[in-house]
Enzyme design. Structure first.
Site, mmCIF file in Angstrom:
data_model
loop_
_atom_site.group_PDB
_atom_site.id
_atom_site.type_symbol
_atom_site.label_atom_id
_atom_site.label_comp_id
_atom_site.label_asym_id
_atom_site.label_seq_id
_atom_site.Cartn_x
_atom_site.Cartn_y
_atom_site.Cartn_z
ATOM 1 N N ASP A 152 17.519 58.782 25.668
ATOM 2 C CA ASP A 152 16.540 57.678 26.339
ATOM 3 C C ASP A 152 17.269 57.574 27.730
ATOM 4 O OD1 ASP A 152 15.022 55.473 26.415
ATOM 5 O OD2 ASP A 152 16.333 54.317 25.330
ATOM 6 N N GLY A 162 22.083 40.390 30.253
ATOM 7 C CA GLY A 162 20.786 40.994 30.001
ATOM 8 C C GLY A 162 20.330 40.883 28.420
ATOM 9 N N ASN A 163 19.165 40.612 28.298
ATOM 10 C CA ASN A 163 18.503 40.516 26.819
ATOM 11 C C ASN A 163 17.425 41.606 26.867
ATOM 12 O OD1 ASN A 163 17.609 39.469 24.466
ATOM 13 N ND2 ASN A 163 16.448 37.650 25.307
ATOM 14 N N GLY A 164 17.675 42.484 25.754
ATOM 15 C CA GLY A 164 16.620 43.611 25.404
ATOM 16 C C GLY A 164 15.931 43.516 24.228
ATOM 17 N N GLN A 165 15.244 44.495 23.985
ATOM 18 C CA GLN A 165 14.328 44.674 22.452
ATOM 19 C C GLN A 165 15.266 44.580 21.323
ATOM 20 O OE1 GLN A 165 10.593 47.332 23.586
ATOM 21 N NE2 GLN A 165 12.355 48.415 23.917
ATOM 22 N N PHE A 166 16.512 45.128 21.514
ATOM 23 C CA PHE A 166 17.304 45.172 20.511
ATOM 24 C C PHE A 166 18.647 44.543 20.328
ATOM 25 C CE2 PHE A 166 14.791 49.265 20.971
ATOM 26 C CZ PHE A 166 13.938 49.314 20.034
ATOM 27 N N GLY A 167 18.580 43.923 21.463
ATOM 28 C CA GLY A 167 19.910 42.987 21.383
ATOM 29 C C GLY A 167 20.211 42.323 22.789
ATOM 30 N N GLU A 168 21.425 41.952 23.012
ATOM 31 C CA GLU A 168 21.762 41.440 24.225
ATOM 32 C C GLU A 168 23.188 42.115 24.855
ATOM 33 O OE1 GLU A 168 20.738 36.652 23.249
ATOM 34 O OE2 GLU A 168 22.858 37.489 23.184
ATOM 35 N N VAL A 169 23.446 41.920 26.232
ATOM 36 C CA VAL A 169 24.474 42.864 26.870
ATOM 37 C C VAL A 169 25.340 41.472 27.413
ATOM 38 C CG1 VAL A 169 25.255 43.954 28.501
ATOM 39 C CG2 VAL A 169 23.255 44.848 27.388
#
EC number: 2.7.10.2
Length: 537
Positions: free
Chosen positions: A390, A278-285
């Site tokens: 969150d 995954g790719n989010g607002q604050f980084g990747e998983v």
């Protein structure tokens, strides 16, 4: 851990009991793993010989609650004539480092040192080699912990989840510690009938003063093994005879190795990033490996997302949170870019699972059960005086058997991005956030309860964005005026009423997660007795 920045006073808030249980344990339903071991700490010179312990009645009782079929098979005689308890492997294990041992199910060990808690130094009687083994992979020879059907400190709801897993036939069973009666056990059996379909029945196993066991006083047994044998041959008043023990999943390890138990800042070179998830607002998983042999999830944060010093302080606390409904933090790389290493959950986020995965076909009972699991994890966070900040479906991870675990707890507080810290910026999750938190920054466990109510709508709508058709500013204004989302389509009124309780304006009027857990776990069974009396017993 070797970091001088750690907040000792914050870390002290957390109870460091090995099984994750708490002093204020009312309503506690889940241990840190399904088969916790509660063996005493002992050194090489003073291992008590539990296999030769005898009660007044002359039976070979072990202090672990079982009766030995032989008082000698589990004992290693030393030159001084004293006995040393042997332990047997319940599962296969592949060594992760040069310090631990690989072994196969059935292999026997002499325990040399158990002072490291979750990792014991042991000598294999098969290979003669010495090294560390995970303590929840072994049990004393001939004890009930070594039986395939014994699941230890497993809650009623988790017992039902395991028994109702796909592929288990009618008559699949397990025995666990009773949640309601100290010293007693519960027999849980998968049953089927025309009216209910597949379901689970629970029978209380009581202990006699002389150490025996019974479900009914008319059929008493010296050992649990004899009780199981008896009801395996005939139903004798139970819903059906015992056919096969429930399959045990591999126990969860809360550390990567004995060395990372205390020193869990690890070198970046020990991690391999294999597949981006995954790719989010604050980084990747990423899915990756540690040491080339242990599958893990790795969250990589964009530089500048948070202060490494603040992250280390928070991670010191996060590492101590151990519960089977929380994603376990294993290790960190604290220099930017920060890496967060956790257990790997193969079905991804609950949001993606509901929208695009297997979750699209789930019916209400499964969805409510997933909500109950999240509530159980949050009830633990509540007891530990921690806050998530969150809570939403994107931060819940799913594994095999519809197992749900809470991720990213506590991290939101550390984010330094202006579009997030403004609380009403583009990156802030307004639609999940309680008004007092969004407007005034008052984050508490009660603001988490509000978020949980929003998460319930995500579950029943299969991942729909909350407040459809409204932007963040409109949501904030309308909620302040008293607007609450209406009952989603096909959602029971009673479940929507629970959401409304979570969205009370006064935070103190919102329910506790302990209450939410109990309500959701019993949602479909509130009118049935917890234990079956048995027929003709």
């Amino acid at each position: 851990m070797g970091c001088v920045q750690c907040k000792d006073k914050e870390a002290a808030k957390l109870t460091e009991e090995r099984d994750g249980s708490l002093n204020q344990s009312s309503g506690y339903r889940y241990g840190t793993d399904p088969t916790p071991q509660h063996y005493p700490s002992f050194g090489v010179t003073s291992i008590p010989n539990y296999n030769n312990f005898h009660a007044a009645g002359g039976q070979g009782l072990t202090v672990f609650g079982g009766v030995n079929s032989s008082s000698h098979t589990g004992t290693l005689r030393t030159r001084g004539g004293t006995g040393v308890t042997l332990f047997v492997a319940l599962y296969d294990y592949e060594a992760r480092t040069e310090d631990d041992l690989s072994f196969h199910k059935g292999e026997k060990f002499q325990i040399l040192n158990s002072s490291e808690g979750d990792w014991w130094e042991a000598r294999s009687l098969t290979t003669g080699e010495t090294g560390y083994i995970p303590s929840n992979y072994v049990a004393p020879v001939d004890s009930i912990q070594a039986e395939e059907w014994y699941f230890g400190k497993l809650g009623r709801k988790d017992a039902e989840r395991q028994l109702l897993s796909f592929g288990n036939p009618r008559g699949t069973f397990l025995i666990r510690e009773s949640e309601t009666t100290k010293g007693a056990y519960s027999l849980s059996i998968r049953d089927w009938d025309d009216m209910k379909g597949d379901h689970v029945k629970h029978y209380k196993i009581r202990k006699l003063d002389n150490g025996g066991y019974y479900i009914t006083t008319r059929a008493q047994f010296e050992t649990l093994q004899q009780l199981v044998q008896h009801y395996s041959e005939r139903a004798a008043g139970l819903c059906c005879r015992l056919v096969v023990p429930c399959h045990k999943g591999m126990p969860r390890l809360t550390d990567l190795s004995v060395k990372t138990k205390d020193v869990w800042e690890i070198p970046r070179e020990s991690l391999q990033l294999i597949k981006r998830l995954g790719n989010g607002q604050f980084g990747e998983v990423w899915m990756g490996t540690w040491n080339g042999n242990t599958k893990v999830a790795i969250k990589t944060l964009k530089p500048g997302t948070m202060s490494p010093e603040s992250f280390l302080e928070e991670a010191q606390i996060m590492k101590k949170l151990k519960h089977d409904k929380l994603v376990q933090l294993y290790a960190v790389v604290s220099e930017e870019p920060i890496y967060i290493v956790t257990e790997y959950m193969n079905k991804g986020s609950l949001l993606d699972f509901l929208k695009d995965g297997e979750g699209r076909a789930l019916k209400l009972p499964n969805l409510v059960d997933m909500a109950a699991q999240v509530a159980a994890g949050m009830a633990y966070i509540e007891r530990m005086n921690y806050i998530h900040r969150d809570l939403r479906s994107a931060n819940i991870l799913v594994g095999n058997g519809l197992i749900c675990k809470i991720a990213d707890f506590g991290l939101a507080r550390l984010i330094e991005d202006n579009e997030y810290t403004a609380r009403q910026g583009a990156k802030f999750p307004i639609k999940w956030t309680a008004p007092e938190a969004a407007l005034y920054g008052r984050f508490t466990i009660k603001s988490d309860v509000w978020s949980f109510g929003i998460l319930l709508t995500e579950l029943v709508t299969k991942g729909r964005v909350p407040y459809p058709g409204m932007n963040n500013r409109e949501v904030l204004e309308q909620v302040e005026r008293g607007y609450r989302m209406p009952c989603p389509q096909d959602c029971p009124i009673s479940l929507h009423e629970l959401m409304i309780h979570c969205w009370k304006k006064d935070p103190e009027e919102r329910p506790t997660f302990e209450y939410l857990q109990g309500f959701l776990e019993d949602y479909f069974t509130a009118t049935e007795p917890q234990y079956q009396p048995g027929e003709n017993l």
